[in-house]
Design a protein around this motif. Sequence first.
Motif, PDB file in Angstrom:
ATOM      1  N   SER A  98     -33.493  11.148  12.422  1.00 24.34           N
ATOM      2  CA  SER A  98     -32.915  11.366  10.827  1.00 24.34           C
ATOM      3  C   SER A  98     -33.771  11.513  10.000  1.00 24.34           C
ATOM      4  O   SER A  98     -34.056  12.176   9.015  1.00 24.34           O
ATOM      5  CB  SER A  98     -31.796  10.592  10.697  1.00 24.34           C
ATOM      6  OG  SER A  98     -30.692  10.924  11.547  1.00 24.34           O
ATOM      7  N   LEU A 112     -24.611  11.054   5.008  1.00 21.21           N
ATOM      8  CA  LEU A 112     -25.529  10.451   6.165  1.00 21.21           C
ATOM      9  C   LEU A 112     -25.755   9.005   6.007  1.00 21.21           C
ATOM     10  O   LEU A 112     -25.754   8.432   6.767  1.00 21.21           O
ATOM     11  CB  LEU A 112     -26.863  11.256   6.263  1.00 21.21           C
ATOM     12  CG  LEU A 112     -27.856  10.844   7.650  1.00 21.21           C
ATOM     13  CD1 LEU A 112     -27.089  11.228   8.839  1.00 21.21           C
ATOM     14  CD2 LEU A 112     -29.018  11.574   7.398  1.00 21.21           C
ATOM     15  N   ALA A 163     -31.592  11.586   0.971  1.00 17.95           N
ATOM     16  CA  ALA A 163     -30.680  12.355   2.178  1.00 17.95           C
ATOM     17  C   ALA A 163     -29.379  12.557   1.871  1.00 17.95           C
ATOM     18  O   ALA A 163     -28.921  12.223   0.441  1.00 17.95           O
ATOM     19  CB  ALA A 163     -30.796  11.072   3.316  1.00 17.95           C
ATOM     20  N   TYR A 222     -24.920   5.964   8.429  1.00 18.47           N
ATOM     21  CA  TYR A 222     -26.012   4.876   8.744  1.00 18.47           C
ATOM     22  C   TYR A 222     -25.461   3.339   8.295  1.00 18.47           C
ATOM     23  O   TYR A 222     -25.857   2.429   8.685  1.00 18.47           O
ATOM     24  CB  TYR A 222     -27.244   5.112   8.296  1.00 18.47           C
ATOM     25  CG  TYR A 222     -27.936   5.980   9.568  1.00 18.47           C
ATOM     26  CD1 TYR A 222     -28.423   5.582  10.536  1.00 18.47           C
ATOM     27  CD2 TYR A 222     -28.147   7.684   9.366  1.00 18.47           C
ATOM     28  CE1 TYR A 222     -28.857   6.637  11.750  1.00 18.47           C
ATOM     29  CE2 TYR A 222     -28.443   8.412  10.107  1.00 18.47           C
ATOM     30  CZ  TYR A 222     -29.163   7.696  11.566  1.00 18.47           C
ATOM     31  OH  TYR A 222     -29.470   8.610  12.453  1.00 18.47           O
ATOM     32  N   THR A 229     -29.781  18.386  15.379  1.00 18.69           N
ATOM     33  CA  THR A 229     -31.087  18.273  15.595  1.00 18.69           C
ATOM     34  C   THR A 229     -31.950  18.960  16.489  1.00 18.69           C
ATOM     35  O   THR A 229     -31.695  18.616  17.700  1.00 18.69           O
ATOM     36  CB  THR A 229     -31.304  16.870  15.624  1.00 18.69           C
ATOM     37  OG1 THR A 229     -30.916  15.829  14.754  1.00 18.69           O
ATOM     38  CG2 THR A 229     -33.130  16.765  15.301  1.00 18.69           C
ATOM     39  N   ARG A 278     -32.186   6.642  13.886  1.00 19.64           N
ATOM     40  CA  ARG A 278     -32.957   6.656  12.675  1.00 19.64           C
ATOM     41  C   ARG A 278     -34.052   7.371  12.657  1.00 19.64           C
ATOM     42  O   ARG A 278     -34.427   8.214  11.638  1.00 19.64           O
ATOM     43  CB  ARG A 278     -33.075   5.006  12.253  1.00 19.64           C
ATOM     44  CG  ARG A 278     -33.531   4.934  11.010  1.00 19.64           C
ATOM     45  CD  ARG A 278     -33.686   3.261  10.765  1.00 19.64           C
ATOM     46  NE  ARG A 278     -34.666   2.930  11.686  1.00 19.64           N
ATOM     47  CZ  ARG A 278     -35.097   1.678  12.003  1.00 19.64           C
ATOM     48  NH1 ARG A 278     -34.494   0.838  11.059  1.00 19.64           N
ATOM     49  NH2 ARG A 278     -35.882   1.428  12.698  1.00 19.64           N
ATOM     50  N   LEU A 299     -24.236  12.343  14.853  1.00 18.40           N
ATOM     51  CA  LEU A 299     -25.352  12.352  13.733  1.00 18.40           C
ATOM     52  C   LEU A 299     -26.522  13.251  14.082  1.00 18.40           C
ATOM     53  O   LEU A 299     -26.980  13.815  13.017  1.00 18.40           O
ATOM     54  CB  LEU A 299     -25.626  11.295  13.099  1.00 18.40           C
ATOM     55  CG  LEU A 299     -24.594  10.115  12.698  1.00 18.40           C
ATOM     56  CD1 LEU A 299     -25.380   8.931  12.289  1.00 18.40           C
ATOM     57  CD2 LEU A 299     -23.913  10.911  11.384  1.00 18.40           C
ATOM     58  N   THR A 300     -27.021  13.310  15.293  1.00 17.69           N
ATOM     59  CA  THR A 300     -28.025  14.136  15.755  1.00 17.69           C
ATOM     60  C   THR A 300     -27.801  15.019  16.509  1.00 17.69           C
ATOM     61  O   THR A 300     -28.627  15.842  17.130  1.00 17.69           O
ATOM     62  CB  THR A 300     -29.070  13.177  16.532  1.00 17.69           C
ATOM     63  OG1 THR A 300     -28.096  12.746  17.701  1.00 17.69           O
ATOM     64  CG2 THR A 300     -29.448  11.666  15.871  1.00 17.69           C
TER      65      THR A 300
END
Length: 406
Positions: free
Chosen positions: A264, A291, A287, A295, A363, A261, A359-360
């Motif tokens: 993100s 996403l 967002a 979450y 990044t 979290r 999800l990451t």
Amino acid sequence: MTTLSPSASPRVVRELADDLAVDADLRDRAGKPPFDEVSRLREAGLPGLLTPPAQAGSGAADESGSDWRTACTAVRDIAAADSSIAELLAHHHALSWSPRLFAAPESAAALELRAVHEQWLWGGAIDLPDAQTGADLALTPTADGYVLHGRRTLTAGVAVADRLVHTARRTDTGEWVVVHVNPAHPGVSTEPAHDLLGQRLSGAGAVSYDDVPIAAHQVLGTVPVDEHEISPFTALAPLTRRLLLVQVGLGNTEGALSEARDISRALPRPALVGALDTGADCGPPPADPYLLLAYGELATAAHTAAAVVERATEALARGLEAGPALGADERAEIAFLVGAAEAVTAKAALHVTTRVLELTADTPAPSPSADPGLDRFWRNARALTAHSSAEHRLRDIGEHYLNGLH
């Protein structure tokens, strides 16, 4: 000696968790035996957390259930930062109850008092006999006690524990005996595990005993070979360990979700077209809806697991408070809730720790040293669930729910 009062423990545990979180990924990658981490646990007073205040010398009443709840919370909070050290602490807490579960009250009180004053860290493993269980350790009677021989694989505490607790089988009668051993004896050798997938700092490995003398005061008690003759209170021993490891898995899940979290939240988001056109302050840009959905799903899974775990924790706390008066039906209900907590938490842990990696994944890290290391949460979840089959737990739960079997 550092002692920890229940009122001070939440703050102390949070400070320790924050301290462990700073270099958790670096220590995980190094994979060294957790000597420094054990020192941090002692400085925080956590090894003595489960000792009743009356035995610790404060004169307060014995509030075993409250201590148990506090210990579970501490393990869960530490696990969010470093689940390896939380597993080490979980095994310690479970095994520190061994005197109360197996020994006579007088000898149990004396042993626990010594353990808290000397800040012992407990390690080892206790197995209750059943039709499928064999004994890894043999206990041979001698003129003045016993000698212990054999080899046992452990998932935590090897090389760092101050006392090891085991069940061993007598070579003459076949009786199961619970003993505690000082690992500093020259007949005890340890073999730390290396190159582990996850839980790299829990002190996993093997311990071998080469005819180690066991005196009478090192025998906590005996366990009937017939599992149906084991008292419901004594039969809580494996449930305390299992539920504390569930707390480790839940904390690891919550830690993974929290770190993901934060990552993100730090990502740049596209500005609102209207805000660019008018200059109006429209608040933070939205967002990606997908996403948000992801979450929402993960947070719900974690909260669901937490609710089931908390119910099992409360039930087990009441069982420990009941002591030897605990009935078979109450123990069966506790086992039902612990099994449910294991099944739900294992599913949530694997799902959440896998999804946060996805999800990451895109990044960008500012530098290699700034890699958040979210993979350790997934590796730890895999290691924690590898030895427990959710299908077996669900089958046992079904047997109890449908047929009322204990």
